[in-house]
Scaffold this motif. Structure first.
Motif, mmCIF file in Angstrom:
data_model
loop_
_atom_site.group_PDB
_atom_site.id
_atom_site.type_symbol
_atom_site.label_atom_id
_atom_site.label_comp_id
_atom_site.label_asym_id
_atom_site.label_seq_id
_atom_site.Cartn_x
_atom_site.Cartn_y
_atom_site.Cartn_z
ATOM 1 N N LEU A 210 0.824 -1.209 0.000
ATOM 2 C CA LEU A 210 0.000 0.000 0.000
ATOM 3 C C LEU A 210 0.859 1.261 0.000
ATOM 4 N N LEU A 211 1.986 1.230 0.694
ATOM 5 C CA LEU A 211 2.897 2.375 0.720
ATOM 6 C C LEU A 211 3.515 2.618 -0.654
ATOM 7 N N GLU A 212 3.788 1.534 -1.356
ATOM 8 C CA GLU A 212 4.415 1.636 -2.676
ATOM 9 C C GLU A 212 3.432 2.086 -3.754
ATOM 10 N N LYS A 213 2.191 1.583 -3.687
ATOM 11 C CA LYS A 213 1.283 1.706 -4.821
ATOM 12 C C LYS A 213 0.067 2.601 -4.587
ATOM 13 N N SER A 214 0.002 3.250 -3.442
ATOM 14 C CA SER A 214 -1.155 4.121 -3.186
ATOM 15 C C SER A 214 -0.706 5.389 -2.469
ATOM 16 N N LEU A 215 -1.610 6.358 -2.425
ATOM 17 C CA LEU A 215 -1.367 7.599 -1.694
ATOM 18 C C LEU A 215 -2.168 7.628 -0.392
ATOM 19 N N THR A 216 -2.628 6.459 0.017
ATOM 20 C CA THR A 216 -3.406 6.350 1.258
ATOM 21 C C THR A 216 -2.575 6.844 2.440
ATOM 22 N N PRO A 217 -3.142 7.701 3.292
ATOM 23 C CA PRO A 217 -2.413 8.161 4.482
ATOM 24 C C PRO A 217 -1.903 6.985 5.310
ATOM 25 N N ILE A 218 -0.724 7.148 5.870
ATOM 26 C CA ILE A 218 -0.080 6.042 6.595
ATOM 27 C C ILE A 218 -0.924 5.586 7.783
ATOM 28 N N LYS A 219 -1.619 6.528 8.408
ATOM 29 C CA LYS A 219 -2.474 6.150 9.544
ATOM 30 C C LYS A 219 -3.605 5.231 9.076
ATOM 31 N N ASP A 220 -4.149 5.506 7.890
ATOM 32 C CA ASP A 220 -5.219 4.656 7.345
ATOM 33 C C ASP A 220 -4.677 3.291 6.930
ATOM 34 N N ILE A 221 -3.448 3.288 6.419
ATOM 35 C CA ILE A 221 -2.806 2.015 6.056
ATOM 36 C C ILE A 221 -2.641 1.149 7.294
ATOM 37 N N SER A 222 -2.278 1.791 8.384
ATOM 38 C CA SER A 222 -2.132 1.065 9.651
ATOM 39 C C SER A 222 -3.418 0.336 10.014
ATOM 40 N N LEU A 223 -4.552 1.022 9.891
ATOM 41 C CA LEU A 223 -5.847 0.414 10.208
ATOM 42 C C LEU A 223 -6.213 -0.679 9.224
ATOM 43 N N LYS A 224 -5.962 -0.442 7.934
ATOM 44 C CA LYS A 224 -6.283 -1.432 6.904
ATOM 45 C C LYS A 224 -5.505 -2.726 7.099
ATOM 46 N N CYS A 225 -4.336 -2.608 7.695
ATOM 47 C CA CYS A 225 -3.494 -3.787 7.903
ATOM 48 C C CYS A 225 -3.703 -4.436 9.271
ATOM 49 N N GLY A 226 -4.704 -3.955 10.014
ATOM 50 C CA GLY A 226 -5.046 -4.603 11.279
ATOM 51 C C GLY A 226 -4.323 -4.063 12.491
ATOM 52 N N PHE A 227 -3.573 -2.947 12.346
ATOM 53 C CA PHE A 227 -2.895 -2.329 13.492
ATOM 54 C C PHE A 227 -3.780 -1.198 14.025
ATOM 55 N N LYS A 228 -4.391 -1.406 15.148
ATOM 56 C CA LYS A 228 -5.275 -0.392 15.717
ATOM 57 C C LYS A 228 -4.471 0.719 16.402
ATOM 58 N N ASN A 229 -3.239 0.403 16.797
ATOM 59 C CA ASN A 229 -2.358 1.375 17.446
ATOM 60 C C ASN A 229 -1.314 1.846 16.432
ATOM 61 N N PHE A 230 -1.385 3.132 16.048
ATOM 62 C CA PHE A 230 -0.512 3.663 14.999
ATOM 63 C C PHE A 230 0.964 3.604 15.407
ATOM 64 N N LYS A 231 1.251 3.924 16.669
ATOM 65 C CA LYS A 231 2.635 3.895 17.139
ATOM 66 C C LYS A 231 3.207 2.481 17.081
ATOM 67 N N ARG A 232 2.368 1.517 17.442
ATOM 68 C CA ARG A 232 2.805 0.118 17.403
ATOM 69 C C ARG A 232 3.088 -0.310 15.964
ATOM 70 N N PHE A 233 2.252 0.152 15.043
ATOM 71 C CA PHE A 233 2.471 -0.141 13.622
ATOM 72 C C PHE A 233 3.835 0.379 13.172
ATOM 73 N N GLY A 234 4.146 1.630 13.536
ATOM 74 C CA GLY A 234 5.436 2.208 13.143
ATOM 75 C C GLY A 234 6.605 1.435 13.712
ATOM 76 N N ASN A 235 6.503 1.062 14.981
ATOM 77 C CA ASN A 235 7.596 0.304 15.621
ATOM 78 C C ASN A 235 7.769 -1.066 14.989
ATOM 79 N N MET A 236 6.633 -1.735 14.738
ATOM 80 C CA MET A 236 6.685 -3.066 14.156
ATOM 81 C C MET A 236 7.238 -3.019 12.733
ATOM 82 N N PHE A 237 6.817 -2.016 11.967
ATOM 83 C CA PHE A 237 7.288 -1.872 10.586
ATOM 84 C C PHE A 237 8.802 -1.648 10.567
ATOM 85 N N LYS A 238 9.279 -0.759 11.422
ATOM 86 C CA LYS A 238 10.718 -0.467 11.452
ATOM 87 C C LYS A 238 11.523 -1.681 11.901
ATOM 88 N N GLU A 239 10.958 -2.433 12.839
ATOM 89 C CA GLU A 239 11.628 -3.651 13.316
ATOM 90 C C GLU A 239 11.782 -4.675 12.195
#
Length: 272
Positions: A210-239
């Motif tokens: 979604l980050l590569e192929k869409s302009l969807t806001p990152i916060k919305d991408i977090s929700l679409k991918c099942g991460f209800k906590n945006f900060k947790r999504f960022g930490n998990m993605f970076k990890e």
């Protein structure tokens, strides 16, 4: 084979009839003698026609919609088995189906009878029907590897279809007929990762796409991918990826632009 009779009834559906979503504590065999319609098992619709058998395991939600007048036999029974997933049989051995149908008619007779052989007759007929049903499905002849493959394929599809939802492993284990701990053990044994690790990998993979192929806001991408906590999504993605979601998007867009310029240069050179 340990089976126990719960209930039996026959009925008919007229065109347009609809049975709302429901589930049972036991197995249910639905035998559509004729007609046309569809049955939804879980989240998937299946078409039925003449001589179709559907096996619904315990706690699996299902609903029906009739397109053309349909006669139905319905048998509810208990069966002790490690794994029986929802099954739809539109083909199969015609003779076995014929035998199942004969026994259903005989079962109906015993249920309505008040004779001394009623209890024995019902038990005998249900055992026979269940045996023939699983002969038809060929489940009893599967070895453990085949059974586990079916299990893992089902679980993977379930997880993929529910990525943006909260997934309850205990409910999933009930759906497939295993205890929570046993299901976790089999999944890790067969895939090399825990079910939680598998879900995270799926969600991060979807986020990257979604980050590569869409302009969807990152916060919305977090929700679409099942991460209800945006900060947790960022930490998990970076990890998992090594950089933040915003850095990944920026990098992927730069790479895309570079590729476009390279293509233009190549086309220009070819046209000279």
């Amino acid at each position: 084979m340990e089976s126990k009779f719960i209930s039996y009834f026959s009925y008919s559906h007229r065109e347009g009839d609809f049975i709302q979503k429901h589930s049972h504590d036991n197995y249910e065999m639905i035998y559509y003698l004729d007609g046309v319609g569809k049955c939804k098992l879980g989240e998937e619709w299946h078409l039925y026609g003449n001589d179709t058998i559907i096996l619904v395991p315990p706690h699996v939600e299902h609903e029906e919609q009739t397109v053309k007048y349909t006669k139905v036999h319905c048998l509810e029974f208990q069966y002790h088995s490690k794994l029986v997933l929802p099954q739809v049989i539109t083909g199969g051995n015609k003779q076995i189906k014929k035998n199942v149908l004969k026994r259903l008619e005989k079962l109906k007779f015993y249920i309505e009878d008040d004779g001394r052989n009623k209890k024995y007759g019902i038990k005998h007929d249900v055992d026979y029907i269940v045996y023939m049903l699983f002969e038809l499905l060929n489940l009893e002849k599967q070895n453990n590897n085949d059974a586990y493959k079916t299990l893992i394929d089902y679980v993977k599809k379930y997880l993929k279809d529910n990525l943006n939802n909260k997934i309850d492993f205990y409910i999933l284990s009930e759906k497939v007929g295993y205890s929570y701990s046993r299901l976790m053990s089999i999944f890790k044994q067969k895939t090399g990762m825990t079910m939680y690790e598998y879900i995270v990998d799926l969600r991060i993979s979807l986020a990257k796409n979604l980050l590569e192929k869409s302009l969807t806001p990152i916060k919305d991408i977090s929700l679409k991918c099942g991460f209800k906590n945006f900060k947790r999504f960022g930490n998990m993605f970076k990890e998992k990826v090594g950089i933040s979601p915003s850095q990944y998007r920026k990098k992927s867009k730069i790479g895309f632009k570079d590729n476009v310029f390279n293509i233009k240069d190549y086309v220009g050179k070819r046209s000279k």
